[in-house]
Design an enzyme around this catalytic site. Structure first.
Site, PDB file in Angstrom:
ATOM      1  N   SER A 191       0.833  -1.198   0.000  1.00  0.00           N
ATOM      2  CA  SER A 191       0.000   0.000   0.000  1.00  0.00           C
ATOM      3  C   SER A 191       0.875   1.258   0.000  1.00  0.00           C
ATOM      4  O   SER A 191       1.691   1.433  -0.906  1.00  0.00           O
ATOM      5  CB  SER A 191      -0.943  -0.035   1.212  1.00  0.00           C
ATOM      6  OG  SER A 191      -1.953   0.927   1.098  1.00  0.00           O
ATOM      7  N   HIS A 229      -8.023  -5.184  -0.601  1.00  0.00           N
ATOM      8  CA  HIS A 229      -6.781  -4.423  -0.501  1.00  0.00           C
ATOM      9  C   HIS A 229      -5.627  -5.204   0.117  1.00  0.00           C
ATOM     10  O   HIS A 229      -4.514  -5.199  -0.417  1.00  0.00           O
ATOM     11  CB  HIS A 229      -7.023  -3.142   0.300  1.00  0.00           C
ATOM     12  CG  HIS A 229      -5.804  -2.287   0.421  1.00  0.00           C
ATOM     13  ND1 HIS A 229      -5.078  -1.857  -0.671  1.00  0.00           N
ATOM     14  CD2 HIS A 229      -5.150  -1.794   1.517  1.00  0.00           C
ATOM     15  CE1 HIS A 229      -4.055  -1.124  -0.278  1.00  0.00           C
ATOM     16  NE2 HIS A 229      -4.070  -1.082   1.050  1.00  0.00           N
ATOM     17  N   ASP A 238      -9.820  -4.234  -5.151  1.00  0.00           N
ATOM     18  CA  ASP A 238      -9.282  -3.300  -4.157  1.00  0.00           C
ATOM     19  C   ASP A 238     -10.010  -1.967  -4.281  1.00  0.00           C
ATOM     20  O   ASP A 238      -9.894  -1.281  -5.291  1.00  0.00           O
ATOM     21  CB  ASP A 238      -7.784  -3.124  -4.394  1.00  0.00           C
ATOM     22  CG  ASP A 238      -7.085  -2.339  -3.299  1.00  0.00           C
ATOM     23  OD1 ASP A 238      -7.763  -1.606  -2.557  1.00  0.00           O
ATOM     24  OD2 ASP A 238      -5.861  -2.460  -3.186  1.00  0.00           O
TER      25      ASP A 238
END
Length: 266
Positions: free
Chosen positions: A107, A242, A212
């Site tokens: 991320s 995610h 996601d």
């Protein structure tokens, strides 16, 4: 094995991290960069898979995150966070000078890992980007508003495994508050810098959940197209949200990570 606490004096305060050791002599090194608002304690399962494969694993909480010092989730400039990561990589190299080192970023940590790979390719054998924030990220537009509205995370967007969201919600080391304007501006600047920074010269893989909603795959894919090494592998996981390291198919994801790593560590 439980991790050992490690400390590093970062660019804006003390960074608290963890080191996981394999059951026998290590054969490679993994350094993990975690995502926005979270901390390295959420990567225990990932570290267990990596150490079982022979890796010694290093990670620290970014400034303003987890157990590290600093105002919560406040980052004025991500170049300083990259500098902090370099200190951790240097420590890993000093303690294991003959072992290949792989950087794994998830991320926002994927964004940090991408920028690190642009700046310090000589320190890395390979890089793994998991659901990375690349290209552009919609929340950064909040910085242009006079007042930043509350932006609570929908915990169901993390994983199809409900326990992942419940654990995240109950985790006192996770930031559950709102975005801060300087951090949003710094995120935008870092993304623009990465896009202008040219293609990565280290073997790198891009992995992303196709469903996601926190870091939508299309924008990340657009950013990846600007920096991907020629012929670099990538994989989309249908239905995955995610946190692909915490998804229902997490074993498949880590199998893919390790297969890529072993292509490059010799």
């Amino acid at each position: 094995m439980p991790p050992e606490d490690i400390e590093t004096q970062g660019h804006a305060g003390l960074l608290i991290g963890s080191q996981w050791s394999p059951p026998a002599d290590p054969t490679w090194v993994a350094v993990i960069a975690h995502g926005y608002g979270e901390h390295v304690g959420r990567y225990q399962w990932v570290a267990e898979r990596l150490t079982a494969d022979g890796a010694v694993v290093y990670a620290h909480d970014h400034i303003g995150h987890g157990r590290s010092e600093g105002e919560r989730v406040l980052v004025d400039d991500f170049e300083g966070v990259v500098d902090d990561l370099h200190l951790l990589v240097q420590r890993a190299h000093e303690e294991h000078p003959d072992l290949p080192l792989v950087l794994i970023g998830h991320s926002m940590g994927g964004m940090i890992a991408a920028r690190y790979t642009q700046r310090h390719p000589e320190t890395l054998t390979a890089t793994v980007l998991s659901g990375p924030v690349l290209g552009s990220w919609e929340p950064t537009a909040l910085a242009d508003l006079d007042e930043i509205p509350p932006t609570p995370i929908d915990i169901t967007t993390l994983s199809r495994e409900p326990d992942v969201g419940r654990a995240y919600e109950a985790d006192e080391l996770v930031w559950h508050g709102d975005f801060k304007r300087p951090t949003l501006l710094a995120l935008r600047t870092c993304l623009e810098t990465i896009t202008r920074g040219g293609r990565l010269t280290v073997p790198t893989i891009w992995l992303h959940g196709a469903d996601d909603q926190l870091v939508p795959i299309d924008r990340s894919d657009e950013g990846w197209a600007h920096i991907a090494p020629d012929g670099a592998p990538s994989k989309r996981y249908p239905g995955a949200r995610h946190e692909i390291f915490n998804e229902t198919n997490r074993e498949e994801v880590l199998d893919d990570v390790l297969a890529f790593v072993h292509e490059h560590i010799g």
